[in-house]
Design a protein around this motif. Structure first.
Motif, short mmCIF file in Angstrom:
data_model
loop_
_atom_site.label_atom_id
_atom_site.label_comp_id
_atom_site.label_asym_id
_atom_site.label_seq_id
_atom_site.Cartn_x
_atom_site.Cartn_y
_atom_site.Cartn_z
N TYR A 74 2.81 12.96 -6.78
CA TYR A 74 2.65 11.96 -5.73
C TYR A 74 3.74 12.11 -4.68
O TYR A 74 4.91 12.31 -5.02
CB TYR A 74 2.75 10.54 -6.30
CG TYR A 74 1.65 10.15 -7.25
CD1 TYR A 74 1.80 10.29 -8.62
CD2 TYR A 74 0.46 9.61 -6.77
CE1 TYR A 74 0.79 9.92 -9.50
CE2 TYR A 74 -0.56 9.23 -7.64
CZ TYR A 74 -0.38 9.39 -8.99
OH TYR A 74 -1.40 9.01 -9.85
N GLN A 134 5.63 9.87 -1.57
CA GLN A 134 5.91 8.47 -1.25
C GLN A 134 6.73 8.40 0.02
O GLN A 134 7.73 9.13 0.15
CB GLN A 134 6.69 7.79 -2.38
CG GLN A 134 7.09 6.35 -2.08
CD GLN A 134 8.54 6.05 -2.42
OE1 GLN A 134 9.15 6.65 -3.29
NE2 GLN A 134 9.13 5.09 -1.71
N LEU A 157 6.20 0.20 1.09
CA LEU A 157 6.30 1.58 0.63
C LEU A 157 4.91 2.01 0.17
O LEU A 157 4.19 1.25 -0.48
CB LEU A 157 7.28 1.66 -0.53
CG LEU A 157 8.67 1.06 -0.27
CD1 LEU A 157 9.55 1.23 -1.50
CD2 LEU A 157 9.32 1.67 0.95
N PHE A 192 2.28 5.35 -1.31
CA PHE A 192 2.18 6.62 -2.02
C PHE A 192 0.90 7.34 -1.61
O PHE A 192 -0.10 6.71 -1.22
CB PHE A 192 2.11 6.38 -3.53
CG PHE A 192 3.35 5.78 -4.13
CD1 PHE A 192 3.57 4.42 -4.09
CD2 PHE A 192 4.30 6.59 -4.75
CE1 PHE A 192 4.71 3.86 -4.66
CE2 PHE A 192 5.44 6.05 -5.32
CZ PHE A 192 5.65 4.68 -5.27
N GLY A 224 -2.41 9.65 -2.75
CA GLY A 224 -3.37 9.41 -3.81
C GLY A 224 -3.16 10.28 -5.05
O GLY A 224 -3.80 10.05 -6.08
#
Lengths: 123, 113
Positions: free
Chosen positions: B93, B95, B102, B104, B106
């Motif tokens: 992931y 971020q 915040l 991320f 997918g």
């Protein structure tokens, strides 16, 4: 050992509330913000908000603002997430995560995670 | 909100080969105040919490093998695993921490071919 240890799995009925704990050890609890991130089964990561354990100041994602409360007990080095008005869409693993950077310095990534707490919402 | 889009959703790579994961943000993650890029990468294995790999887009976390590297700037980023090992099978992931909330990506699932 530096770690975050979360409370055990919960099963709740729709409309109920749940409170998840996150106990820190091996470091000075009040130095680093605690964030909460959730993950539905087979899905991605969703940030819920942050709490400063020293001041108690919090910041919530708008999506959760109306029904989330993040608190702490500094005497027990423990952070808490309370989520109310639960629906089936809240069924997920809830993680606490430590912000890696202390204080007001820039940078909001997470270097230490709890093991996760499964919250199941079912009638 | 800043939207993070990862590609591909999954990829299968032979052991010892290179794996490349892409992440695109809906706005620039480069801060004018400190000239740093507000992006991190995590690895998540089944049944485990995410593990930090990279922050500031290209700084490897202590203890992370040097086969993991991050690159990119602005809105386009890449995580590269230079020589895939069996223990690298996981979901990855990206971020952004440029602003709250915040967010991320997918996730990208990496498997062995």
């Amino acid at each position: 050992q530096v770690q975050l240890v979360q409370s055990g799995a919960e099963v709740k009925k729709p409309g109920a509330s749940v409170k998840v704990s996150c106990e820190a050890s091996g470091y000075t609890f009040v130095t680093y913000d605690i964030n909460w991130v959730r993950q539905a089964a087979g899905q991605g990561l969703e940030w819920m908000g942050w709490m400063n354990p020293n001041s108690g100041n919090v910041g919530y994602a708008e999506k959760f603002e109306a029904r989330v409360i993040m608190t702490r007990d500094t005497s027990m080095n423990t952070a808490y997430l309370e989520l109310s008005s639960l629906t089936s869409e809240d069924t997920a693993i809830y993680y606490c995560a430590r912000r890696a950077v202390p204080g007001r310095r820039p940078g909001n990534w997470f270097d230490l995670w709890g093991q996760g707490t499964l919250v199941t919402v079912s009638s | 909100d800043i939207v993070m889009t990862q590609s591909p959703d999954s990829l299968a790579v032979s052991l010892g080969e290179r794996a490349t994961i892409n992440c695109k943000s809906s706005q620039s993650l480069l801060s004018s105040s400190n000239a740093k890029t507000f992006l991190a990468w995590y690895q998540q294995k089944p049944g485990q919490p995410p593990k930090l790999l990279i922050y500031w887009a290209s700084t490897r976390e202590s203890g992370v093998p040097d086969r993991f590297s991050g690159s990119g700037s602005g809105t386009d980023f890449t995580l590269t695993i230079s020589r895939l090992q069996a223990e690298d099978v996981a979901v990855y992931y990206c971020q952004q921490y440029y602003r709250t909330p915040l967010t991320f990506g997918g996730g990208t699932k990496v498997e062995i071919k």
